[in-house]
Design an enzyme around this catalytic site. Structure first.
Site, short mmCIF file in Angstrom:
data_model
loop_
_atom_site.label_atom_id
_atom_site.label_comp_id
_atom_site.label_asym_id
_atom_site.label_seq_id
_atom_site.Cartn_x
_atom_site.Cartn_y
_atom_site.Cartn_z
N ARG A 240 0.86 -1.19 0.00
CA ARG A 240 0.00 0.00 0.00
C ARG A 240 0.90 1.24 0.00
NH1 ARG A 240 2.46 1.95 3.62
NH2 ARG A 240 0.99 3.66 3.59
N ALA B 54 0.77 5.18 -2.22
CA ALA B 54 0.54 5.47 -3.64
C ALA B 54 1.68 5.02 -4.57
CB ALA B 54 0.23 6.96 -3.82
N ARG C 105 -7.90 -0.12 -6.30
CA ARG C 105 -8.00 1.02 -5.37
C ARG C 105 -8.19 2.28 -6.21
NH1 ARG C 105 -4.29 1.28 -0.30
NH2 ARG C 105 -6.16 2.37 0.40
N GLN D 181 -1.49 2.82 9.96
CA GLN D 181 -0.25 2.88 9.16
C GLN D 181 0.84 3.66 9.89
OE1 GLN D 181 -3.31 3.36 7.94
NE2 GLN D 181 -3.50 2.81 5.79
N ASP E 46 -2.01 10.85 -2.13
CA ASP E 46 -2.47 9.79 -3.04
C ASP E 46 -2.85 10.35 -4.40
OD1 ASP E 46 -2.94 8.73 -0.17
OD2 ASP E 46 -2.75 7.02 -1.53
N LYS F 63 -4.43 10.25 3.27
CA LYS F 63 -5.08 9.40 4.26
C LYS F 63 -6.08 10.19 5.12
CE LYS F 63 -4.85 5.92 4.61
NZ LYS F 63 -5.89 5.05 3.98
O1 MRU Z 1 -4.42 3.45 2.32
P1 MRU Z 1 -2.93 3.58 2.14
O2 MRU Z 1 -2.16 3.04 3.29
O3 MRU Z 1 -2.46 3.08 0.81
O4 MRU Z 1 -2.73 5.16 2.16
C1 MRU Z 1 -1.44 5.68 2.08
C2 MRU Z 1 -1.40 7.15 2.20
O5 MRU Z 1 -2.39 7.81 2.36
C3 MRU Z 1 -0.06 7.79 2.01
O6 MRU Z 1 0.05 8.94 2.78
C4 MRU Z 1 0.10 8.15 0.53
O7 MRU Z 1 -0.15 7.04 -0.28
C5 MRU Z 1 1.45 8.65 0.24
S1 MRU Z 1 2.61 7.35 0.24
C6 MRU Z 1 4.13 7.90 -0.19
#
Ligand code: MRU
Length: 351
Positions: A51, A53, A91, A196, A237, A248
């Site tokens: 997970r 982005a 996603r 996370q 994202d 997030k």
């Molecule tokens: O749901 P996730 O864990 O994939 O969400 C991740 C995030 O929101 C991160 O902050 C975002 O992807 C940036 S990662 C470099």
């Protein structure tokens, strides 16, 4: 980055097998999993075994390579176009997934045979992964300049190397600042419901010996009001053309409080996260995940057993938006591999 002193990437390809660091068991276990087909890779993205982005983008690329390598040569075009649809359906919010898959799909469409398509897809995948790592390194270098020695920094979710192929986006500047000899303390938002921050960011910072504390999501405003936090940095994202940022769930409220207290709020993301076709944050699709993630939590008991426990009344339902949108007016700067940009200037980066 290093795990117990050994260098790892979050995701890589061996033949036609995608290998990933299996994120659901971190911080309790460190496990590598093999994904044998693009179907397995799609499931790993959907179930968040991988997970973040840029890491999702890399998984999309490698899933496409698997698809073309394993496709029937006489029917590879249709097979890979269906694979792209499947991988894109996993996603909806992270722009990197769509950007990276389209790049490979384009190479496959340009090929004049199955062999040529396989070759082009592998070349594109290597290029895209190298570009992603290099982008994160440059984000780290530019971003590290923003931190003074001694700054306490708040971060939300995990935008570290586990969320990318290596280095991270929001955490890369923290890693570079540490290598420059700066002593910074990191406040790590727990990041409910999936944790996370408490599970992944705290673990990563520990591997890098960076001083940090996990805080409940609700505590960030308290520390900002106490003048305990000098900078906020998060990943993204998807970034809309006007500089609105999807990240997030919970990012938006941190940005508003930071704005209230005059604390700089930075977003770190590679250019592949910017969606120039998306005019504003209101146009960004926001993923709604299963209510179970809110109704239950999970972790490791003292006897080493993994447990999932319900923390809410049996009859309660829940809502679970995975992301929110922070309007550009709350964002001090967007750090990309090309430098630090005012949200209003993003259009200048359009290639
Ligand atoms: O749901 P996730 O864990 O994939 O969400 C991740 C995030 O929101 C991160 O902050 C975002 O992807 C940036 S990662 C470099």
């Amino acid at each position: 980055m290093n795990v117990n002193g050994k260098p790892y990437r979050t995701i890589w390809l061996e033949g036609d097998i995608v290998k990933i660091i299996y994120q659901p068991v971190i911080p309790h276990k460190f496990e590598i999993r093999s994904l044998r087909t693009h179907h397995e890779t799609a499931t790993a993205i959907r179930d968040m075994w991988v997970r973040g982005a840029p890491a999702i983008g890399a998984a999309g690329v490698l899933g496409m390579v698997q698809a073309v390598l394993q496709s029937p040569p006489e029917n590879y075009r249709q097979f890979t176009s269906e694979a792209a649809e499947l991988l894109k359906s996993t996603r909806p919010t992270a722009q990197n997934l769509f950007f990276e898959i389209d790049q490979v799909l384009h190479c496959i469409e340009e090929a004049n045979s199955w062999e040529n398509a396989c070759e082009k897809a592998v070349v594109q995948a290597n290029h895209s992964i190298d570009t992603s790592i290099h982008a994160c390194q440059n984000i780290g270098k530019f971003g590290a300049e923003l931190f003074e020695d001694g700054d306490a920094i708040l971060t939300h979710c995990n935008a570290g190397w586990l969320a990318c192929v290596d280095w991270g986006s929001a955490l890369a500047p923290i890693y570079y600042a540490a290598r420059d000899g700066k002593q910074n303390f990191v406040y790590v938002d727990e990041t409910r419901p999936r944790g996370q921050g408490s599970r992944l960011t705290a673990w990563e910072l520990g591997q890098e010996n960076i001083e940090h504390a996990v805080i409940a999501d609700n505590a960030a405003g308290y520390y900002m009001a106490q003048n305990s936090i000098q900078k906020v940095i998060v990943g993204a994202d998807r970034i809309a053309a006007n500089g609105d940022v999807a990240n997030k769930i919970g990012t938006f409220t941190k940005a508003v409080v930071a704005f209230e207290y005059g604390i700089p709020f930075y977003v770190a993301a590679p250019l592949s996260t910017i969606d120039f076709e998306c005019p504003t944050g209101a146009d960004i699709p926001i993923e709604e995940r299963t209510p179970e993630e809110v109704l239950y939590t999970w972790g490791m008991a003292d006897n080493g057993e993994f447990l999932r426990v319900r923390t809410t009344p049996a009859e309660s339902s829940a809502k679970n938006p995975a992301f929110d949108v922070t309007p550009a007016k709350y964002v001090t700067g967007i750090i990309t591999e090309q430098g630090i940009h005012a949200p209003a200037d993003l259009h200048q980066l359009k290639g």
